[in-house]
Design an enzyme around this catalytic site. Structure first.
Site, PDB file in Angstrom:
ATOM      1  N   GLU A  14       0.836  -1.183   0.144  1.00 28.42           N
ATOM      2  CA  GLU A  14       0.049  -0.046   0.011  1.00 28.42           C
ATOM      3  C   GLU A  14       0.697   1.179   0.135  1.00 28.42           C
ATOM      4  O   GLU A  14       1.593   1.510   0.776  1.00 28.42           O
ATOM      5  CB  GLU A  14      -0.935  -0.088   1.149  1.00 28.42           C
ATOM      6  CG  GLU A  14      -1.912   1.204   1.164  1.00 28.42           C
ATOM      7  CD  GLU A  14      -2.967   1.146   2.045  1.00 28.42           C
ATOM      8  OE1 GLU A  14      -3.120   0.096   2.869  1.00 28.42           O
ATOM      9  OE2 GLU A  14      -3.708   2.154   2.546  1.00 28.42           O
ATOM     10  N   HIS A  69      -2.345  10.537  -0.417  1.00 27.53           N
ATOM     11  CA  HIS A  69      -2.567   9.131  -0.980  1.00 27.53           C
ATOM     12  C   HIS A  69      -2.334   9.123  -2.396  1.00 27.53           C
ATOM     13  O   HIS A  69      -1.929   8.245  -3.099  1.00 27.53           O
ATOM     14  CB  HIS A  69      -3.853   8.621  -0.508  1.00 27.53           C
ATOM     15  CG  HIS A  69      -4.180   7.339   0.204  1.00 27.53           C
ATOM     16  ND1 HIS A  69      -4.073   6.287  -0.380  1.00 27.53           N
ATOM     17  CD2 HIS A  69      -3.459   6.986   1.428  1.00 27.53           C
ATOM     18  CE1 HIS A  69      -4.051   5.156   0.393  1.00 27.53           C
ATOM     19  NE2 HIS A  69      -3.794   5.710   1.503  1.00 27.53           N
ATOM     20  N   LYS A  95      -7.555  -0.684  11.232  1.00 25.82           N
ATOM     21  CA  LYS A  95      -7.123  -0.973  10.067  1.00 25.82           C
ATOM     22  C   LYS A  95      -5.787   0.042   9.822  1.00 25.82           C
ATOM     23  O   LYS A  95      -4.819  -0.617   9.351  1.00 25.82           O
ATOM     24  CB  LYS A  95      -7.953  -0.859   8.902  1.00 25.82           C
ATOM     25  CG  LYS A  95      -7.376  -1.557   7.518  1.00 25.82           C
ATOM     26  CD  LYS A  95      -6.800  -0.641   6.546  1.00 25.82           C
ATOM     27  CE  LYS A  95      -6.303  -1.401   5.570  1.00 25.82           C
ATOM     28  NZ  LYS A  95      -5.472  -0.335   4.501  1.00 25.82           N
TER      29      LYS A  95
END
Ligand code: NAD
Length: 420
Positions: free
Chosen positions: A83, A375, A261
């Protein structure tokens, strides 16, 4: 022609032979097969010994989380993740935390719980008393299974018994508490549970079914705490945003799941890099988050009288420096060398700090500029690569997609055509 997946003796074949079958089944090209067989730093024969039916290995990038100061000691954190932005966020957060003196951690000892399920007992209360009376004999039997662990000061330390009501009536659950020291401990505890089961069966007059470790490691907890100066985090408004986000996660399971998470984004990346069992950590973390009856956040953020941010985390952490893949995977060994931890407890405490840092990074972004800004730049890079961009064109395509706010593979492909 359709092929069957019912392949007898598949496990007996070599990885290469297995791959010829898979190649035919899935219509793989020769190039694709070579990519699978090119297992890099994990030799194919070792990969074949690690799991069953091996046909290759997958490489995941390892990045280094920098700036971590934990109990006044500097650490470089190896993180394996697919990620984008995880490693950057952890490093940025660790830098902020460093300005407040770094992370302070603590932990319990490394006790894991093994469960022995006994059913069809006429009088469970009497059986419970009888089993507890035989505790010494049972512990001796358990400890005889692992002289190495016992010689180091670990091993089965005590036994508890509970009676639970289930849809199939009452069951007696004996729980063996084992100090696993520097091992994760599943194999060690499972072996002990299987060895003592016949004694429990005999004493209780019931029938034993399951004999297995619990991943809800409530006697193997790690904790981390940090104080982040308000200036370091971006001012009072950001501090307030973060503590509001924390209150939201504490009260609402839908938010808590994503909050946790985010913590595991960091923790699991280190677990993966070091060859530890990430499913065990995830199962334990989520079960612990729900232990009071409602699923909630594993971390908490408040502010002190100076309006500085104060973060805490507590979670189970069944990790090892020996056993499992830790000592067999060549990269796991190097990752642990980079980390430089001496005991599983120190390792677990570092993981708590990494989880807290990762959580801070996410909450700061969410309550400040939104998570997408940081992101998306990294995401856009992956999108450009997926669209087939040449290395020298990636930055150009990324900038264009971000400017246009169209970060999609189809748009990346169009831009590639425009360039060519
Ligand atoms: P293991 O049996 O390979 O190694 C542990 C052993 O190492 C100990 O029993 C001890 O004899 C020895 N040892 C040497 N030095 C030690 C030290 N300093 N501290 C402690 N022990 C030392 O591995 P394990 O840790 O018992 O089991 C881990 C594996 O079990 C992982 O691969 C995990 O994936 C797997 N597993 C997990 C579950 C689960 O989580 N539910 C279930 C089954 C198996």
């Amino acid at each position: 022609m359709k092929m069957s997946s019912n392949i007898s003796g598949f496990y007996k074949l070599s990885p290469e032979k297995r791959l010829t079958i898979v190649k035919k089944f899935a219509n793989l090209s020769e190039e694709e097969c070579q990519l699978l067989l090119n297992t890099g730093s994990l030799p194919l024969d070792l990969a074949d010994r690690m799991i069953e039916n091996t046909i290759g290995a997958i490489a995941i990038p390892i990045g280094i989380g920098v700036n971590f100061l934990i109990n006044k000691k500097d650490y470089l954190i190896p993180m394996a993740t697919e990620e984008p932005s995880v490693v950057a966020a952890a490093s940025y957060s660790a830098k902020m935390v460093r300005k407040g003196g770094g992370f302070h951690t603590s932990s319990t000892s490394s006790i894991m719980i093994g469960q022995i399920q006994t059913v069809r007992i006429k009088n469970p209360e009497i059986a419970k008393i009888r089993i507890l009376k035989a505790e010494k004999e049972i512990l001796n039997k358990a400890n005889a299974q692992d002289p190495v662990l016992c010689s180091l000061g670990g091993g089965a330390k005590n036994l508890t018994v509970k009676i639970i009501n289930t849809s199939l009536g009452s069951m007696l659950i004996a729980e063996l508490h084992v100090n696993c020291l520097d091992a994760m401990g599943a194999n060690a505890v499972n072996t002990m549970c299987e060895a003592i089961a016949p004694i429990i069966e005999k004493i209780s007059g019931g029938h034993v079914y399951l004999r297995i470790i619990s991943n809800l490691a409530t006697e193997r907890l790690v904790r981390a705490r940090c104080v982040v100066p308000k200036e370091a985090v971006g001012g009072i408004e950001v501090v307030d945003g973060i503590i509001n986000a924390s209150a939201f996660a504490s009260a609402d399971p839908y938010r808590a799941a994503t909050h946790n998470k985010g913590i595991l984004n960091g923790t699991i990346a280190v677990i993966l890099a070091t060859g530890n069992d990430h499913r065990a950590i995830e199962a334990g973390a989520h079960a612990y988050a729900a232990i009071k009856g409602q699923y909630t956040a594993l971390s908490n953020w408040t502010k002190n009288e100076d309006n500085d941010l104060v973060g805490t985390i507590e979670m189970p952490m069944a990790v090892g420096l020996v056993g499992g893949a830790v000592k067999t995977h060549p990269i796991a060994k190097i990752a642990l060398k980079i980390l430089g931890v001496k005991t599983a407890r120190e390792f677990g405490e570092v993981l708590a700090a990494v989880g807290l840092a990762q959580n801070l990074g996410a909450l700061r972004a969410l309550s400040h500029e939104g998570i997408q800004k940081g992101h998306m730049a990294l995401h856009a890079k992956n999108v450009a690569i997926a669209a087939g961009a040449k290395k020298e064109n990636i930055n150009l395509i990324v900038e264009k997609m971000i400017r246009e706010k169209k970060i999609r593979v189809d748009r990346a492909k169009e831009i590639i055509k425009e360039i060519n």
